[in-house]
Design a protein around this motif. Sequence first.
Motif, PDB file in Angstrom:
ATOM      1  N   UNK A 193       0.836  -1.200   0.000  1.00 50.61           N
ATOM      2  CA  UNK A 193       0.000   0.000   0.000  1.00 50.61           C
ATOM      3  C   UNK A 193       0.874   1.255   0.000  1.00 50.61           C
ATOM      4  N   UNK A 194       1.623   1.412  -1.079  1.00 50.43           N
ATOM      5  CA  UNK A 194       2.538   2.544  -1.216  1.00 50.43           C
ATOM      6  C   UNK A 194       2.380   3.133  -2.606  1.00 50.43           C
ATOM      7  N   UNK A 195       2.008   4.407  -2.692  1.00 52.45           N
ATOM      8  CA  UNK A 195       1.849   5.060  -3.985  1.00 52.45           C
ATOM      9  C   UNK A 195       3.209   5.191  -4.688  1.00 52.45           C
ATOM     10  N   UNK A 196       4.271   5.273  -3.902  1.00 53.29           N
ATOM     11  CA  UNK A 196       5.620   5.350  -4.467  1.00 53.29           C
ATOM     12  C   UNK A 196       5.960   4.048  -5.190  1.00 53.29           C
ATOM     13  N   UNK A 197       5.775   2.925  -4.526  1.00 51.55           N
ATOM     14  CA  UNK A 197       6.027   1.621  -5.132  1.00 51.55           C
ATOM     15  C   UNK A 197       5.071   1.383  -6.297  1.00 51.55           C
ATOM     16  N   UNK A 198       3.815   1.737  -6.107  1.00 51.40           N
ATOM     17  CA  UNK A 198       2.783   1.567  -7.144  1.00 51.40           C
ATOM     18  C   UNK A 198       3.200   2.292  -8.429  1.00 51.40           C
ATOM     19  N   UNK A 199       3.673   3.515  -8.284  1.00 55.40           N
ATOM     20  CA  UNK A 199       4.079   4.310  -9.443  1.00 55.40           C
ATOM     21  C   UNK A 199       5.303   3.721 -10.121  1.00 55.40           C
ATOM     22  N   UNK A 200       6.262   3.258  -9.333  1.00 58.25           N
ATOM     23  CA  UNK A 200       7.477   2.677  -9.911  1.00 58.25           C
ATOM     24  C   UNK A 200       7.173   1.400 -10.678  1.00 58.25           C
ATOM     25  N   UNK A 201       6.286   0.589 -10.150  1.00 58.19           N
ATOM     26  CA  UNK A 201       5.916  -0.644 -10.846  1.00 58.19           C
ATOM     27  C   UNK A 201       5.196  -0.307 -12.156  1.00 58.19           C
ATOM     28  N   UNK A 202       4.348   0.712 -12.120  1.00 62.37           N
ATOM     29  CA  UNK A 202       3.633   1.124 -13.336  1.00 62.37           C
ATOM     30  C   UNK A 202       4.604   1.565 -14.426  1.00 62.37           C
ATOM     31  N   UNK A 203       5.699   2.211 -14.017  1.00 64.30           N
ATOM     32  CA  UNK A 203       6.658   2.741 -14.986  1.00 64.30           C
ATOM     33  C   UNK A 203       7.716   1.732 -15.395  1.00 64.30           C
ATOM     34  N   UNK A 204       7.684   0.542 -14.798  1.00 64.28           N
ATOM     35  CA  UNK A 204       8.644  -0.488 -15.169  1.00 64.28           C
ATOM     36  C   UNK A 204       8.422  -0.895 -16.631  1.00 64.28           C
ATOM     37  N   UNK A 205       9.444  -0.761 -17.419  1.00 60.03           N
ATOM     38  CA  UNK A 205       9.329  -1.111 -18.835  1.00 60.03           C
ATOM     39  C   UNK A 205       8.914   0.049 -19.720  1.00 60.03           C
ATOM     40  N   UNK A 206       8.548   1.186 -19.126  1.00 56.87           N
ATOM     41  CA  UNK A 206       8.198   2.359 -19.939  1.00 56.87           C
ATOM     42  C   UNK A 206       9.444   2.849 -20.676  1.00 56.87           C
ATOM     43  N   UNK A 207       9.254   3.386 -21.862  1.00 53.10           N
ATOM     44  CA  UNK A 207      10.393   3.861 -22.648  1.00 53.10           C
ATOM     45  C   UNK A 207      11.043   5.062 -21.969  1.00 53.10           C
ATOM     46  N   UNK A 208      12.297   5.275 -22.291  1.00 54.47           N
ATOM     47  CA  UNK A 208      13.021   6.425 -21.744  1.00 54.47           C
ATOM     48  C   UNK A 208      12.331   7.724 -22.123  1.00 54.47           C
ATOM     49  N   UNK A 209      11.850   7.794 -23.361  1.00 58.88           N
ATOM     50  CA  UNK A 209      11.163   9.001 -23.822  1.00 58.88           C
ATOM     51  C   UNK A 209       9.930   9.285 -22.970  1.00 58.88           C
ATOM     52  N   UNK A 210       9.162   8.242 -22.655  1.00 55.43           N
ATOM     53  CA  UNK A 210       7.960   8.412 -21.836  1.00 55.43           C
ATOM     54  C   UNK A 210       8.324   8.889 -20.437  1.00 55.43           C
ATOM     55  N   UNK A 211       9.345   8.294 -19.845  1.00 56.22           N
ATOM     56  CA  UNK A 211       9.779   8.681 -18.495  1.00 56.22           C
ATOM     57  C   UNK A 211      10.219  10.143 -18.477  1.00 56.22           C
ATOM     58  N   UNK A 212      10.952  10.549 -19.492  1.00 59.48           N
ATOM     59  CA  UNK A 212      11.415  11.940 -19.562  1.00 59.48           C
ATOM     60  C   UNK A 212      10.241  12.896 -19.703  1.00 59.48           C
ATOM     61  N   UNK A 213       9.269  12.554 -20.559  1.00 57.47           N
ATOM     62  CA  UNK A 213       8.121  13.444 -20.738  1.00 57.47           C
ATOM     63  C   UNK A 213       7.300  13.563 -19.462  1.00 57.47           C
ATOM     64  N   UNK A 214       7.186  12.467 -18.710  1.00 57.05           N
ATOM     65  CA  UNK A 214       6.470  12.524 -17.434  1.00 57.05           C
ATOM     66  C   UNK A 214       7.211  13.435 -16.464  1.00 57.05           C
ATOM     67  N   UNK A 215       8.530  13.291 -16.412  1.00 52.14           N
ATOM     68  CA  UNK A 215       9.333  14.135 -15.521  1.00 52.14           C
ATOM     69  C   UNK A 215       9.206  15.600 -15.899  1.00 52.14           C
ATOM     70  N   UNK A 216       9.218  15.886 -17.188  1.00 47.23           N
ATOM     71  CA  UNK A 216       9.087  17.275 -17.642  1.00 47.23           C
ATOM     72  C   UNK A 216       7.710  17.827 -17.290  1.00 47.23           C
ATOM     73  N   UNK A 217       6.668  17.002 -17.424  1.00 51.78           N
ATOM     74  CA  UNK A 217       5.320  17.436 -17.072  1.00 51.78           C
ATOM     75  C   UNK A 217       5.229  17.777 -15.586  1.00 51.78           C
ATOM     76  N   UNK A 218       5.972  17.038 -14.772  1.00 51.19           N
ATOM     77  CA  UNK A 218       5.993  17.279 -13.327  1.00 51.19           C
ATOM     78  C   UNK A 218       6.990  18.377 -12.944  1.00 51.19           C
ATOM     79  N   UNK A 219       7.618  18.987 -13.959  1.00 49.45           N
ATOM     80  CA  UNK A 219       8.584  20.073 -13.776  1.00 49.45           C
ATOM     81  C   UNK A 219       9.763  19.625 -12.912  1.00 49.45           C
ATOM     82  N   UNK A 220      10.243  18.429 -13.226  1.00 49.08           N
ATOM     83  CA  UNK A 220      11.388  17.878 -12.524  1.00 49.08           C
ATOM     84  C   UNK A 220      12.646  18.043 -13.362  1.00 49.08           C
TER      85      UNK A 220
END
Length: 242
Positions: A44-71
């Motif tokens: 029951x951890x949103x942090x773990x939940x999010x990391x598992x969801x992003x497992x296997x996501x492309x580098x481009x997708x991860x970068x775009x998510x980070x940019x959307x979050x202004x990271x």
Amino acid sequence: MRPIEKINLVDKIGRELQSRYSFEEIDAFLAEFGVAPPQNVTVNSKWVYSKVALRGASTDTVIRIAEELEMVVPGSSGLTVSPPRNWIDTRLFRLFISHVSKDKSIATRLKECLAPHGIAGFVAHEDIHPTLEWQVEIERALQTMDAFIAVHTEGFSKSVWTQQEVGYALGRGTKIISFKMGEDPTGFISRQQALARKQRSAEAIAMEIEQLLGDDPRTAERLGQAKATVNAVDPLDQDVPF
């Protein structure tokens, strides 16, 4: 991006999503990037939940998510870069169209024909608002583009501006398409097979550009996501020579 940088960035995204959203909101947010909810997460951890969801996501997708979050994204200047004016809020595939100024009509025509394929072109001589600083907007487009096309009309290889744009795209490792329209590619990009016009219309060239982007692992996923957002577009003027 190195694998360790991607893993660390996913970890930071997970913590950011944990601090901002509920589980349902995380699902909705990630769905905007084509990321499905994770299965069989018992912690029951949103942090773990999010990391598992992003497992296997492309580098481009991860970068775009980070940019959307202004990271901060590894390899960037440490600052979130805003796209040029015509790419703000777009979900379309972002293609920088490099061209010499005398042939801006060719670049603009190509941009129009790419739109039905989910591709938003950037043509400097058309897309920069008169009140915005010219060079800054070009730099923003280069920093936030998904791919780059060089329109090799006569004089392209002698233009300081176009050669700088090509060099930037090479330095970023961006997908580059050379479109031969009267002049052969020179320098580092001359090793790649150029896309020849062969008297074809802009519509036909746009279709081949879409195919080239769809066949490249660096751009295929991003293009697929962009095409899913395309609305019906009115037919283009068939009387235009190119």
